[in-house]
Design a protein around this motif. Structure first.
Motif, PDB file in Angstrom:
ATOM      1  N   LYS A  95     -11.676  30.524-122.250  1.00 22.06           N
ATOM      2  CA  LYS A  95     -12.719  30.533-123.284  1.00 22.06           C
ATOM      3  C   LYS A  95     -14.064  30.938-122.685  1.00 22.06           C
ATOM      4  CE  LYS A  95     -14.426  26.815-124.955  1.00 22.06           C
ATOM      5  NZ  LYS A  95     -14.725  25.539-125.581  1.00 22.06           N
ATOM      6  N   GLY A  96     -14.348  30.495-121.478  1.00 26.79           N
ATOM      7  CA  GLY A  96     -15.593  30.846-120.820  1.00 26.79           C
ATOM      8  C   GLY A  96     -15.646  32.273-120.301  1.00 26.79           C
ATOM      9  N   HIS A  97     -14.503  32.920-120.195  1.00 27.98           N
ATOM     10  CA  HIS A  97     -14.448  34.287-119.649  1.00 27.98           C
ATOM     11  C   HIS A  97     -14.240  35.355-120.712  1.00 27.98           C
ATOM     12  CE1 HIS A  97     -14.526  33.311-115.373  1.00 27.98           C
ATOM     13  NE2 HIS A  97     -13.775  32.269-115.677  1.00 27.98           N
ATOM     14  N   VAL A  98     -13.367  35.091-121.665  1.00 31.00           N
ATOM     15  CA  VAL A  98     -13.022  36.117-122.647  1.00 31.00           C
ATOM     16  C   VAL A  98     -13.280  35.683-124.079  1.00 31.00           C
ATOM     17  CG1 VAL A  98     -11.326  37.212-121.124  1.00 31.00           C
ATOM     18  CG2 VAL A  98     -10.589  35.427-122.714  1.00 31.00           C
ATOM     19  N   GLY A  99     -13.851  34.509-124.263  1.00 32.19           N
ATOM     20  CA  GLY A  99     -14.151  34.024-125.598  1.00 32.19           C
ATOM     21  C   GLY A  99     -12.966  33.327-126.247  1.00 32.19           C
ATOM     22  N   HIS A 100     -13.225  32.795-127.431  1.00 33.97           N
ATOM     23  CA  HIS A 100     -12.216  31.993-128.135  1.00 33.97           C
ATOM     24  C   HIS A 100     -10.976  32.812-128.495  1.00 33.97           C
ATOM     25  CE1 HIS A 100     -10.454  29.059-130.791  1.00 33.97           C
ATOM     26  NE2 HIS A 100     -10.470  29.931-131.780  1.00 33.97           N
ATOM     27  N   ARG A 101     -11.154  34.028-129.000  1.00 34.57           N
ATOM     28  CA  ARG A 101      -9.994  34.830-129.440  1.00 34.57           C
ATOM     29  C   ARG A 101      -9.067  35.169-128.277  1.00 34.57           C
ATOM     30  NH1 ARG A 101     -11.709  39.780-132.907  1.00 34.57           N
ATOM     31  NH2 ARG A 101      -9.455  39.936-133.061  1.00 34.57           N
ATOM     32  N   GLY A 102      -9.636  35.633-127.185  1.00 36.67           N
ATOM     33  CA  GLY A 102      -8.819  35.975-126.021  1.00 36.67           C
ATOM     34  C   GLY A 102      -8.140  34.757-125.425  1.00 36.67           C
ATOM     35  N   ALA A 103      -8.866  33.646-125.377  1.00 39.01           N
ATOM     36  CA  ALA A 103      -8.298  32.410-124.843  1.00 39.01           C
ATOM     37  C   ALA A 103      -7.171  31.907-125.741  1.00 39.01           C
ATOM     38  CB  ALA A 103      -9.389  31.354-124.699  1.00 39.01           C
ATOM     39  N   ARG A 104      -7.385  32.002-127.052  1.00 38.16           N
ATOM     40  CA  ARG A 104      -6.374  31.551-128.002  1.00 38.16           C
ATOM     41  C   ARG A 104      -5.098  32.398-127.873  1.00 38.16           C
ATOM     42  NH1 ARG A 104      -8.810  31.763-133.360  1.00 38.16           N
ATOM     43  NH2 ARG A 104      -8.351  33.971-133.181  1.00 38.16           N
ATOM     44  N   LEU A 105      -5.248  33.721-127.813  1.00 36.78           N
ATOM     45  CA  LEU A 105      -4.095  34.602-127.685  1.00 36.78           C
ATOM     46  C   LEU A 105      -3.320  34.306-126.395  1.00 36.78           C
ATOM     47  CD1 LEU A 105      -2.343  36.996-128.562  1.00 36.78           C
ATOM     48  CD2 LEU A 105      -3.988  38.489-127.393  1.00 36.78           C
ATOM     49  N   SER A 106      -4.037  34.185-125.298  1.00 43.21           N
ATOM     50  CA  SER A 106      -3.380  33.910-124.014  1.00 43.21           C
ATOM     51  C   SER A 106      -2.665  32.565-124.023  1.00 43.21           C
ATOM     52  CB  SER A 106      -4.407  33.942-122.883  1.00 43.21           C
ATOM     53  OG  SER A 106      -4.955  35.231-122.779  1.00 43.21           O
ATOM     54  N   THR A 107      -3.291  31.573-124.629  1.00 50.24           N
ATOM     55  CA  THR A 107      -2.683  30.242-124.698  1.00 50.24           C
ATOM     56  C   THR A 107      -1.432  30.262-125.568  1.00 50.24           C
ATOM     57  OG1 THR A 107      -4.848  29.244-124.354  1.00 50.24           O
ATOM     58  CG2 THR A 107      -3.123  27.814-125.256  1.00 50.24           C
ATOM     59  N   VAL A 108      -1.497  30.966-126.692  1.00 49.01           N
ATOM     60  CA  VAL A 108      -0.312  31.083-127.553  1.00 49.01           C
ATOM     61  C   VAL A 108       0.824  31.768-126.793  1.00 49.01           C
ATOM     62  CG1 VAL A 108       0.609  32.246-129.607  1.00 49.01           C
ATOM     63  CG2 VAL A 108      -1.541  30.968-129.748  1.00 49.01           C
ATOM     64  N   LEU A 109       0.513  32.832-126.065  1.00 45.65           N
ATOM     65  CA  LEU A 109       1.545  33.524-125.297  1.00 45.65           C
ATOM     66  C   LEU A 109       2.140  32.613-124.227  1.00 45.65           C
ATOM     67  CD1 LEU A 109      -0.001  37.080-124.917  1.00 45.65           C
ATOM     68  CD2 LEU A 109       1.985  36.418-126.289  1.00 45.65           C
ATOM     69  N   TRP A 110       1.289  31.908-123.499  1.00 46.76           N
ATOM     70  CA  TRP A 110       1.773  30.990-122.452  1.00 46.76           C
ATOM     71  C   TRP A 110       2.635  29.882-123.057  1.00 46.76           C
ATOM     72  CZ3 TRP A 110       2.677  30.191-117.470  1.00 46.76           C
ATOM     73  CH2 TRP A 110       2.871  28.885-117.031  1.00 46.76           C
ATOM     74  N   CYS A 111       2.175  29.301-124.132  1.00 47.80           N
ATOM     75  CA  CYS A 111       2.839  28.122-124.702  1.00 47.80           C
ATOM     76  C   CYS A 111       4.082  28.445-125.526  1.00 47.80           C
ATOM     77  CB  CYS A 111       1.859  27.340-125.570  1.00 47.80           C
ATOM     78  SG  CYS A 111       0.591  26.489-124.621  1.00 47.80           S
ATOM     79  N   LEU A 112       4.095  29.591-126.186  1.00 43.50           N
ATOM     80  CA  LEU A 112       5.174  29.869-127.133  1.00 43.50           C
ATOM     81  C   LEU A 112       6.073  31.041-126.736  1.00 43.50           C
ATOM     82  CD1 LEU A 112       3.238  29.268-130.475  1.00 43.50           C
ATOM     83  CD2 LEU A 112       4.606  27.648-129.134  1.00 43.50           C
ATOM     84  N   TYR A 113       5.837  31.621-125.575  1.00 39.25           N
ATOM     85  CA  TYR A 113       6.692  32.705-125.105  1.00 39.25           C
ATOM     86  C   TYR A 113       8.111  32.154-124.914  1.00 39.25           C
ATOM     87  CZ  TYR A 113       8.166  36.759-122.340  1.00 39.25           C
ATOM     88  OH  TYR A 113       8.815  37.877-121.881  1.00 39.25           O
ATOM     89  N   PRO A 114       9.098  32.730-125.594  1.00 38.31           N
ATOM     90  CA  PRO A 114      10.450  32.153-125.575  1.00 38.31           C
ATOM     91  C   PRO A 114      11.042  31.953-124.174  1.00 38.31           C
ATOM     92  CG  PRO A 114      10.290  33.797-127.297  1.00 38.31           C
ATOM     93  CD  PRO A 114       9.004  33.878-126.509  1.00 38.31           C
ATOM     94  N   VAL A 115      10.789  32.871-123.263  1.00 32.81           N
ATOM     95  CA  VAL A 115      11.344  32.735-121.915  1.00 32.81           C
ATOM     96  C   VAL A 115      10.766  31.495-121.228  1.00 32.81           C
ATOM     97  CG1 VAL A 115      11.471  33.790-119.624  1.00 32.81           C
ATOM     98  CG2 VAL A 115      11.834  35.181-121.666  1.00 32.81           C
ATOM     99  N   PHE A 116       9.459  31.263-121.377  1.00 26.93           N
ATOM    100  CA  PHE A 116       8.850  30.077-120.760  1.00 26.93           C
ATOM    101  C   PHE A 116       9.392  28.798-121.379  1.00 26.93           C
ATOM    102  CE2 PHE A 116       4.763  32.544-119.528  1.00 26.93           C
ATOM    103  CZ  PHE A 116       5.432  33.110-118.451  1.00 26.93           C
TER     104      PHE A 116
END
Length: 170
Positions: A95-116
């Protein structure tokens, strides 16, 4: 954390726990069996035998099994918890580096990526290693100035990550 991110973290944890619930009888093979053998030896004897594997992941396995019993399930729950915590840290850091949208997208990918999510049931060191790597980067590269305290924390986490998967050292 915003409500949407909290929901992503909850859904991520629940999906991972579903994987854990569906895999209690999945047979451990190769590296998984070896990690459990090392952890159980450590629990029984208080030290490691040999130096084939870096020690942090077997210690993680030992800790999970000391708390929850000597099956794979407590380790799988530990994977679910540490990777979900990494999602919260990832959002806060980005959030401090890329803002709320970028942080949200990255977090969704990390948390909900099926392989992970699927990796939750595998007793491999990668889940713990990648989570430690996120913790390290968040400490070492803050959006603001780097304090001595953060730098010290980053050094400790880097050491732990290196002792989880030695590939980080070079």
């Amino acid at each position: 954390l915003p409500a949407a991110i909290r929901w992503v973290l909850v859904v991520s944890l629940l999906l991972k726990l579903v994987v854990v619930a569906l895999t209690p009888h999945v047979e451990l093979v190769l590296d998984e069996s070896n990690y459990v053998e090392i952890a159980q030896y450590f629990l029984a004897n208080g030290h490691f035998e040999g130096a084939f594997r870096p020690p942090v992941y077997p210690l993680f396995v030992a800790l999970c099994q000391a708390i929850g019993g000597d099956t794979a399930t407590p380790v799988r729950v530990g994977h679910a918890l540490i990777s979900t915590a990494a999602g919260a840290v990832l959002y806060t850091w980005l959030k401090g580096h890329v803002g709320h949208r970028g942080a949200r997208l990255s977090t969704v990918l990390w948390c909900l990526y099926p392989v992970f999510i699927g990796f939750t049931h595998l007793l491999w060191s990668e889940t713990v290693f990648l989570s430690l790597l996120i913790f390290f980067v968040a400490l070492a590269f803050p959006a603001g100035p780097l304090s001595l305290r953060r730098l010290s924390g980053a050094a400790v986490v880097y050491g732990l990550a290196s002792l989880t998967r030695s590939v980080l050292l070079p």
